[in-house]
Design a protein around this motif. Structure first.
Motif, PDB file in Angstrom:
ATOM      1  N   THR A  62       0.816  -1.216   0.000  1.00  0.00           N
ATOM      2  CA  THR A  62       0.000   0.000   0.000  1.00  0.00           C
ATOM      3  C   THR A  62       0.851   1.268   0.000  1.00  0.00           C
ATOM      4  OG1 THR A  62      -0.194  -0.123   2.404  1.00  0.00           O
ATOM      5  CG2 THR A  62      -1.973  -1.116   1.111  1.00  0.00           C
ATOM      6  N   HIS A  74       0.487  -0.080  -7.990  1.00  0.00           N
ATOM      7  CA  HIS A  74      -0.738  -0.066  -7.187  1.00  0.00           C
ATOM      8  C   HIS A  74      -0.665  -1.191  -6.149  1.00  0.00           C
ATOM      9  CE1 HIS A  74      -1.348  -2.821 -10.547  1.00  0.00           C
ATOM     10  NE2 HIS A  74      -2.106  -3.517  -9.729  1.00  0.00           N
ATOM     11  N   GLN A 115     -18.045  -4.198  -6.100  1.00  0.00           N
ATOM     12  CA  GLN A 115     -17.670  -3.452  -7.300  1.00  0.00           C
ATOM     13  C   GLN A 115     -16.154  -3.407  -7.452  1.00  0.00           C
ATOM     14  OE1 GLN A 115     -19.260  -2.307  -4.579  1.00  0.00           O
ATOM     15  NE2 GLN A 115     -19.217  -0.092  -4.437  1.00  0.00           N
ATOM     16  N   GLU A 116     -15.700  -3.306  -8.705  1.00  0.00           N
ATOM     17  CA  GLU A 116     -14.262  -3.297  -8.978  1.00  0.00           C
ATOM     18  C   GLU A 116     -13.592  -2.019  -8.495  1.00  0.00           C
ATOM     19  OE1 GLU A 116     -11.386  -3.547 -12.847  1.00  0.00           O
ATOM     20  OE2 GLU A 116     -13.125  -4.873 -12.773  1.00  0.00           O
ATOM     21  N   ARG A 117     -14.235  -0.905  -8.689  1.00  0.00           N
ATOM     22  CA  ARG A 117     -13.703   0.385  -8.224  1.00  0.00           C
ATOM     23  C   ARG A 117     -14.633   0.898  -7.136  1.00  0.00           C
ATOM     24  NH1 ARG A 117      -9.479   2.521 -10.807  1.00  0.00           N
ATOM     25  NH2 ARG A 117      -8.999   1.724 -12.853  1.00  0.00           N
ATOM     26  N   VAL A 118     -14.037   1.374  -6.054  1.00  0.00           N
ATOM     27  CA  VAL A 118     -14.831   1.827  -4.921  1.00  0.00           C
ATOM     28  C   VAL A 118     -14.268   3.157  -4.431  1.00  0.00           C
ATOM     29  CG1 VAL A 118     -13.462   0.519  -3.250  1.00  0.00           C
ATOM     30  CG2 VAL A 118     -15.814   1.067  -2.715  1.00  0.00           C
ATOM     31  N   THR A 119     -15.157   4.048  -4.050  1.00  0.00           N
ATOM     32  CA  THR A 119     -14.719   5.335  -3.526  1.00  0.00           C
ATOM     33  C   THR A 119     -14.351   5.175  -2.046  1.00  0.00           C
ATOM     34  OG1 THR A 119     -16.898   6.039  -2.768  1.00  0.00           O
ATOM     35  CG2 THR A 119     -16.316   6.536  -5.082  1.00  0.00           C
ATOM     36  N   GLU A 122     -17.472   4.878   0.012  1.00  0.00           N
ATOM     37  CA  GLU A 122     -18.091   3.555  -0.047  1.00  0.00           C
ATOM     38  C   GLU A 122     -17.329   2.556   0.825  1.00  0.00           C
ATOM     39  OE1 GLU A 122     -19.960   3.674  -4.557  1.00  0.00           O
ATOM     40  OE2 GLU A 122     -17.814   3.253  -4.293  1.00  0.00           O
TER      41      GLU A 122
END
Length: 135
Positions: A62, A74, A115-119, A122
């Motif tokens: 990370t 990433h 979901q693949e992308r998360v805020t 979220e």
């Protein structure tokens, strides 16, 4: 047998006796995360068929400095299985070739994130509580 399946089998073969093996990356191009995740997925399917229970995911690399050190841009992730939970009782050091411990923070989720992308909002809304953990 594909190179992915053969490599997954090689990793599983080292699991039970806990004996080190040569790096698996030698058979693949450097930085080939797609292949690494395919090997991980092959082993996940195998272990689930063997009755292991998936308990969560571990996010690694990370920190940007560690990503640069390992040649990725990433964070990466891996599977965590319920049978390696050592939160109760004493740890059996004989299971490890070179026992080390790293302090971590474990986020316990109230619901799955699908979901693949998360805020960030979220993600935060999915967290139930945090606990100290060791890797």
């Amino acid at each position: 047998m594909s190179n992915i399946e053969a490599t997954a089998e090689r990793l599983r073969g080292a699991y039970a006796p806990g004996k080190p093996i040569a790096p698996v990356k030698d058979g693949f191009p450097d930085g080939d995360l797609k292949t690494a995740y395919a090997i991980q997925e092959a082993n996940t399917r195998y272990w689930l068929k063997q009755g292991r229970r998936l308990a969560g995911r571990k996010i690694g690399l990370t920190a940007k400095a560690l990503q640069q050190q390992w040649g990725v841009d990433h964070p990466i992730y891996g599977m965590m299985y319920a049978d390696v939970d050592m939160s109760e009782g004493e740890m059996d050091h004989s299971r490890f070739g070179q026992p080390r411990m790293e302090a971590e923070v474990a986020l316990m989720l109230a619901r799955d994130i699908t979901q693949e992308r998360v805020t960030m909002a979220e993600l935060i809304s999915a967290v139930d509580f945090a606990v100290p953990a060791f890797e």
